[in-house]
Design an enzyme around this catalytic site. Structure first.
Site, PDB file in Angstrom:
ATOM      1  N   LYS A  37       7.437 -11.207 -12.364  1.00 52.15           N
ATOM      2  CA  LYS A  37       8.056 -11.049 -13.394  1.00 52.15           C
ATOM      3  C   LYS A  37       8.446 -12.030 -14.480  1.00 52.15           C
ATOM      4  O   LYS A  37       9.439 -11.341 -14.776  1.00 52.15           O
ATOM      5  CB  LYS A  37       7.286  -9.589 -14.184  1.00 52.15           C
ATOM      6  CG  LYS A  37       6.226  -9.090 -14.466  1.00 52.15           C
ATOM      7  CD  LYS A  37       5.022  -9.892 -15.309  1.00 52.15           C
ATOM      8  CE  LYS A  37       5.220  -8.852 -16.326  1.00 52.15           C
ATOM      9  NZ  LYS A  37       3.743  -9.232 -17.393  1.00 52.15           N
ATOM     10  N   ASP A  63       3.613  -2.616  -4.004  1.00 50.17           N
ATOM     11  CA  ASP A  63       2.929  -1.141  -3.465  1.00 50.17           C
ATOM     12  C   ASP A  63       1.890  -1.142  -4.823  1.00 50.17           C
ATOM     13  O   ASP A  63       0.425  -1.011  -3.659  1.00 50.17           O
ATOM     14  CB  ASP A  63       3.938   0.331  -4.571  1.00 50.17           C
ATOM     15  CG  ASP A  63       3.503   1.173  -4.154  1.00 50.17           C
ATOM     16  OD1 ASP A  63       3.125   1.588  -3.139  1.00 50.17           O
ATOM     17  OD2 ASP A  63       2.775   2.371  -5.071  1.00 50.17           O
ATOM     18  N   ASP A  69       0.883  -9.472 -12.982  1.00 50.27           N
ATOM     19  CA  ASP A  69      -0.042  -9.658 -13.873  1.00 50.27           C
ATOM     20  C   ASP A  69      -1.060  -9.706 -13.650  1.00 50.27           C
ATOM     21  O   ASP A  69      -2.499  -9.327 -13.447  1.00 50.27           O
ATOM     22  CB  ASP A  69      -0.054  -8.494 -15.105  1.00 50.27           C
ATOM     23  CG  ASP A  69       0.877 -10.090 -16.119  1.00 50.27           C
ATOM     24  OD1 ASP A  69       1.008 -11.189 -15.364  1.00 50.27           O
ATOM     25  OD2 ASP A  69       0.700  -9.647 -17.072  1.00 50.27           O
ATOM     26  N   ASP A 126      -2.215  -1.711  -3.035  1.00 48.40           N
ATOM     27  CA  ASP A 126      -3.433  -0.561  -2.805  1.00 48.40           C
ATOM     28  C   ASP A 126      -4.841  -2.072  -3.379  1.00 48.40           C
ATOM     29  O   ASP A 126      -5.527  -1.890  -3.013  1.00 48.40           O
ATOM     30  CB  ASP A 126      -3.146  -0.108  -4.112  1.00 48.40           C
ATOM     31  CG  ASP A 126      -2.769   1.866  -3.043  1.00 48.40           C
ATOM     32  OD1 ASP A 126      -2.265   1.319  -1.877  1.00 48.40           O
ATOM     33  OD2 ASP A 126      -2.895   2.532  -3.992  1.00 48.40           O
ATOM     34  N   TYR A 150      12.708   0.764  -5.918  1.00 44.06           N
ATOM     35  CA  TYR A 150      12.644   2.665  -5.784  1.00 44.06           C
ATOM     36  C   TYR A 150      13.616   3.247  -4.856  1.00 44.06           C
ATOM     37  O   TYR A 150      13.647   4.202  -4.633  1.00 44.06           O
ATOM     38  CB  TYR A 150      11.705   1.849  -4.376  1.00 44.06           C
ATOM     39  CG  TYR A 150       9.875   2.294  -4.027  1.00 44.06           C
ATOM     40  CD1 TYR A 150       9.393   1.314  -5.373  1.00 44.06           C
ATOM     41  CD2 TYR A 150       9.382   2.750  -3.304  1.00 44.06           C
ATOM     42  CE1 TYR A 150       7.879   1.683  -4.963  1.00 44.06           C
ATOM     43  CE2 TYR A 150       7.953   3.310  -3.515  1.00 44.06           C
ATOM     44  CZ  TYR A 150       7.753   2.743  -4.041  1.00 44.06           C
ATOM     45  OH  TYR A 150       6.125   2.559  -4.377  1.00 44.06           O
TER      46      TYR A 150
HETATM   47  C1  IPM Z   1       2.718   3.153   0.384  1.00 46.17           C
HETATM   48  C2  IPM Z   1       2.819   4.609  -0.798  1.00 46.17           C
HETATM   49  C3  IPM Z   1       4.855   5.458  -1.065  1.00 46.17           C
HETATM   50  C4  IPM Z   1       4.921   4.209  -0.968  1.00 46.17           C
HETATM   51  C5  IPM Z   1       4.238   6.335  -1.059  1.00 46.17           C
HETATM   52  C6  IPM Z   1       3.703   7.604  -0.365  1.00 46.17           C
HETATM   53  C7  IPM Z   1       5.723   7.185  -0.492  1.00 46.17           C
HETATM   54  O1  IPM Z   1       2.162   4.591  -1.892  1.00 46.17           O
HETATM   55  O2  IPM Z   1       3.254   2.683   1.334  1.00 46.17           O
HETATM   56  O3  IPM Z   1       2.246   2.144  -0.749  1.00 46.17           O
HETATM   57  O4  IPM Z   1       5.267   3.947  -2.790  1.00 46.17           O
HETATM   58  O5  IPM Z   1       5.774   3.220  -0.700  1.00 46.17           O
HETATM   59 MG    MG Z   2       1.814   2.867  -2.285  1.00 49.97          MG
END
Ligand code: IPM
Ligand code: MG
Length: 369
Positions: A194, A250, A226, A254, A143
């Site tokens: 990885k 990230d 993975d 999710d 990032y």
């Molecule tokens: C998260 C989001 C952020 C990230 C975005 C909005 C920049 O996806 O907090 O997971 O990628 O960190």
């Molecule tokens: Mg995210």
């Protein structure tokens, strides 16, 4: 009553302001019933800040964020700002807050609330009782690594680079946070990288192993990213705490979030290093986004934000008992069958954002009676 609990609210964009106003009600409740008050300032971030200041995070806002005990953020972004230059986009304000406040440890719990186990996309028996925590490194890695960007190469064609960069110290400090958390939970830590492909993975694994020597009671395992994605959907209850880099964190968070049935339920905490008094800079935010499609319609689920406030009480203010109250109130509201649209199930009662917030404070009344 005067208070030394200073907070900054950054509602942001989309549903951010609606869900944050429900937290205000919980705070009013705390003030009345628990006799604790907070000094809450409010400011703009994301697209809302861009519209006013031409930047998604004004310097004055960052200064306040640096000075308070905890920041609570709603959500940033929306199609309105799709064509804004990348460094002024709503997301840039969020990344700048994380970086400038040095909030390197991002705690993302994935907990299945009993009443919602059937809302998961996985079979109920695979997820019921799930209670895991992803610790994502938040201020380095892909990032932020330099160099990055597009250039024209020697052949006259465009080429692009992003850089995965970590210092030993950056890996070590986040791995330590994860070991400490595993010690307070079920004593198992999975370090994810990885190492079969990436140099950064090799160093990550080496440092996790070395730090692990300071934590002989914690079971440490290493897993490729993975494989971790696969294991999360195969047998998620094998995990207690996962620690991983910024990008893998990230993605995997999710994935873990969806196991719980709804992104609309999940809080997060981003913590800095403790100072000499043991206090950490901290920002709390729901994991969900700004949901521009339903913004302003009083349909959003405020529970992730309310639970983020509970995390604030637990991690920034040492108020675990009050955090438990709020978490229990949320569980009770769901057990009573109330649902916002994102978690609606057959036979349940569809409620608005406001009604959901009201229901939580009513449950708090009952719990505190
Ligand atoms: C998260 C989001 C952020 C990230 C975005 C909005 C920049 O996806 O907090 O997971 O990628 O960190
Ligand atoms: Mg995210």
């Amino acid at each position: 009553m005067s208070s030394n609990k200073k907070m900054l609210f950054l509602p942001g964009d989309g549903i951010g302001p609606e869900v944050m106003s429900q937290v205000r009600h919980v705070i009013e409740w705390m003030d009345k019933r628990r006799h604790v008050s907070f000094d809450v300032q409010e400011d703009l971030v994301g697209g809302a800040a861009y519209d006013k200041h031409g930047t998604s995070l004004a310097d004055a806002t960052l200064d306040i964020a640096q000075s308070v005990d905890a920041v609570l953020l709603g959500a940033v972004g929306g199609p309105k700002w799709d064509n804004v230059a990348r460094d002024a986009r709503p997301e840039a304000g969020l990344l700048k807050l994380r970086k400038e406040m040095d909030l390197f440890a991002n705690l993302r719990p994935a907990t299945v609330i009993p009443a919602l186990a059937e809302a998961s996309s996985l079979k109920t028996e695979l997820v019921s009782g799930l209670d895991m925590m992803i610790v994502r490194e938040l201020t380095a890695g892909l990032y932020f690594g330099q160099p990055r960007g597009v250039s024209i190469n020697a052949d006259g064609i465009r080429e692009v680079v992003d850089t995965q960069r970590y210092t030993e110290a950056e890996i070590e400090r986040v791995v330590r946070v994860a070991f400490d958390l595993a010690g307070q939970r079920n004593g198992k830590l999975t370090s994810v990288e990885k190492a079969n492909v990436m140099e950064s993975g090799v160093l990550w694994r080496e440092i996790a192993t070395t730090v692990g020597k300071d934590y002989p009671d914690i079971e440490l395992e290493h897993m490729y990213a993975d494989n971790c994605a696969m294991q999360l959907v195969r047998e998620p209850k094998q995990f207690d705490v996962i620690v991983t880099d910024n990008l893998f964190g990230d993605i995997l968070s999710d994935c873990a979030a969806m196991l719980t049935g709804s992104l609309g339920m999940l809080p997060s905490a981003s913590l800095g290093a403790p100072d000499s008094d043991g206090r950490r800079k901290a920002m709390y935010e729901p994991v969900h986004g700004s949901a521009p499609d339903i913004a302003g319609e009083d349909k959003a689920n405020p529970l992730a934000t309310i639970l983020s406030y509970a995390m604030t009480l637990r991690y920034s203010f040492d108020m675990a008992e009050d955090a438990n109250y709020i978490e229990q109130a949320v569980q009770n509201v769901l057990a009573n069958g109330l649902r916002t649209g994102d978690i609606m199930q057959p036979g349940m009662t569809l409620v608005s954002c406001t009604q959901m917030g009201d229901a939580v404070t009513k449950e708090l009344d009952k719990l505190a009676a």
